[in-house]
Design an enzyme around this catalytic site. Structure first.
Site, mmCIF file in Angstrom:
data_model
loop_
_atom_site.group_PDB
_atom_site.id
_atom_site.type_symbol
_atom_site.label_atom_id
_atom_site.label_comp_id
_atom_site.label_asym_id
_atom_site.label_seq_id
_atom_site.Cartn_x
_atom_site.Cartn_y
_atom_site.Cartn_z
ATOM 1 N N HIS A 138 0.831 -1.198 0.000
ATOM 2 C CA HIS A 138 0.000 0.000 0.000
ATOM 3 C C HIS A 138 0.867 1.250 0.000
ATOM 4 O O HIS A 138 1.943 1.283 0.604
ATOM 5 C CB HIS A 138 -0.928 0.018 1.221
ATOM 6 N N HIS A 139 0.377 2.284 -0.697
ATOM 7 C CA HIS A 139 1.146 3.519 -0.822
ATOM 8 C C HIS A 139 1.319 4.227 0.519
ATOM 9 O O HIS A 139 2.223 5.044 0.693
ATOM 10 C CB HIS A 139 0.462 4.459 -1.816
ATOM 11 N N CYS A 140 0.475 3.926 1.506
ATOM 12 C CA CYS A 140 0.665 4.547 2.818
ATOM 13 C C CYS A 140 1.900 3.991 3.518
ATOM 14 O O CYS A 140 2.389 4.577 4.492
ATOM 15 C CB CYS A 140 -0.572 4.370 3.707
ATOM 16 N N VAL A 142 4.785 3.027 1.502
ATOM 17 C CA VAL A 142 5.977 3.284 0.700
ATOM 18 C C VAL A 142 5.698 4.319 -0.379
ATOM 19 O O VAL A 142 4.579 4.451 -0.873
ATOM 20 C CB VAL A 142 6.480 1.995 0.007
ATOM 21 N N ASN A 312 5.951 8.539 2.827
ATOM 22 C CA ASN A 312 5.819 9.215 1.543
ATOM 23 C C ASN A 312 6.351 10.638 1.668
ATOM 24 O O ASN A 312 5.710 11.505 2.256
ATOM 25 C CB ASN A 312 4.351 9.248 1.111
#
Length: 467
Positions: A138-140, A142, A312
């Site tokens: 998940h983008h949260c 990386v 991020n």
């Protein structure tokens, strides 16, 4: 427990039934370099042995009741590696096209927030004996740089692989009760009442600096910088679905370096020129070539500059991709001029803009607005914010190995945002540029055609550079 930073939380709030905010990846492994036979069992043992230095893989979300504050990370007391590490066998003949089809389906399924937000699948059955590992995080957790850092803990610099004994004594606490989570979130809000004020001040400062930079460029005679909302409508843009398709390929990094040297630009400029040439041919073939430049969103790493302590740490710049120009050298020079100005504006905006925006809006309102935008089909009615996203992630310039097998391909696939049906991400490493395309197939069909056109565009530039 650790509260999620605002910039990371934004990727949770923006997610919807059609917007999947995970980052997909593909590792291609050549088992010929390994001392032992590379099997699913060996690969699983390798990952398990690295969990002591990858604690992020054993954390799960705890949602805050009534969204009083951002969610929190906790060590998952029910962590089970077999819930995240799987295997799949391709049917014969095991081609790259079959692998791409499988990966598109894999990328189309969202991660379960009740467990740590990642999945790995060992894909067997490739015709040439290679082994693939499909990854999803998940983008949260990386961005491009922190994703590479996670991979660095899983990969080795030598094929001499050893299964290390885990040194940690991992004893996670039980899941907290909702009342305790709510009380902690409320206390955090009360203890930091000036967060929205600081965010508003930071945003205002960034905007003033950006306007000043634009004004300075205007006085120097510079014109025509790309900006959000200035994109032409193309077939790349509209309401997306939950479906994803992918394409991937590799080119020698020396080809890009030769073009960079011949025309005094940057590697990133050459990547954007390759994309421009490919998009011009693709849009022409589909009778949708606009009469002006596309607007491309280019994420920019600001690791070390942000003060918000998030995974991020990324800013953004907007660049024109001049698909209306036929000459590839003119395209490259126009891109180089545009990126020089875009870098100035991006630098003026600063590293904390995304987090500041999130802190200004209550989490329920932020999430509700994103959901309603998708449900109302606003992307079909409004001018596109941008036409596509292109990311350039630097990777290690040396050979890498996974459980003794050499990594011969490392392909990234970023997420799609509502209204934008194409994301192109490239990652350099060990003398090669790995290119990953991901799209909504209803908006951008026949993605392999676009990849072929991009590769041909780079070949044309390399030929001109050598002339």
């Amino acid at each position: 427990m650790e509260r999620i930073a605002a910039a990371d939380a934004s990727f949770l709030y923006l997610e919807s039934e059609v917007v999947h905010l995970h980052v997909t990846g593909l590792l291609l492994l050549d088992p010929a370099t390994a001392e032992r036979k590379v099997t699913y069992r060996l690969l699983r043992a390798h990952v398990n042995s690295r969990l002591d230095v990858l604690s992020v893989l054993r954390r799960r979300l705890v949602e805050v009741p009534y969204a009083i504050d951002h969610p929190e990370w906790i060590d998952d007391p029910d962590f089970d590696l077999d819930r995240h590490f799987h295997r799949h066998r391709l049917p014969r003949p095991g081609t790259d096209d079959q692998l791409a089809e499988y990966l598109g389906g894999f990328a189309s399924v969202q991660l379960d927030r009740a467990h740590p937000l990642w999945d790995f699948v060992v894909v067997e059955g490739l015709a040439d004996g290679r082994i693939a590992i499909a990854t999803k995080m998940h983008h949260c957790l990386v961005d491009g740089i922190s994703g590479v850092e996670i991979m660095a803990h899983l990969l080795d610099l030598s094929p001499r692989q050893r299964i290390r004994r885990r040194r940690d004594r991992w004893e996670p606490a039980a899941l907290p009760v909702p009342s305790a989570v709510a009380a902690g979130a409320l206390w955090n809000r009360l203890a930091t009442p000036l967060r929205p004020v600081r965010a508003a001040t930071g945003m205002a400062t960034s905007m003033i600096q950006a306007v000043g930079t634009l004004g300075g460029r205007w006085l120097r005679g510079a014109r025509g910088l790309a900006h959000p909302g200035g994109a032409p409508r193309t077939r790349l843009n509209g309401s997306i679905t939950a479906n994803r398709s992918v394409a991937f390929g590799t080119v020698p990094l020396d080809d890009l370096k030769a073009v960079r040297a011949a025309f005094a630009t940057t590697i990133n400029d050459v990547v954007l020129a390759m994309c421009t040439a490919g998009l011009r041919r693709y849009l022409t073939d589909h009778d949708t070539l606009p009469d002006r430049a596309l607007v491309c969103s280019v994420p920019v790493s600001v690791h070390g500059d942000s003060t918000q302590g998030s995974a991020n740490q990324v800013s953004n710049m907007f660049v024109h991709l001049p698909v209306h120009l036929a000459d590839p050298v003119e395209q490259l020079r126009a891109i180089h001029e545009g990126t020089e100005g875009a870098k100035e504006v991006q630098s003026a905006i600063g590293a904390n803009m995304i987090g500041d925006v999130v802190e200004l809006l209550p989490p329920p309102l932020f999430a509700w607005a994103a959901q309603q935008w998708s449900k109302a089909g606003m992307a079909d009615r409004m001018a596109p914010v941008h036409n596509l996203i292109v990311s350039n992630v630097p990777g290690p310039p040396v050979p890498l190995y996974f459980a003794g097998a050499e990594v011969v391909g490392l392909f990234p696939f970023g997420p799609l945002m509502e209204g934008t049906g194409l994301n192109i991400t490239v990652l350099s490493g060990n003398g090669r540029l790995h290119i990953g395309l991901i799209a909504c197939p209803e908006l951008v069909p026949h993605l392999d055609e676009l990849l072929d056109a991009m590769l041909d565009g780079l070949t044309s530039l390399a030929t001109l550079a050598a002339a």
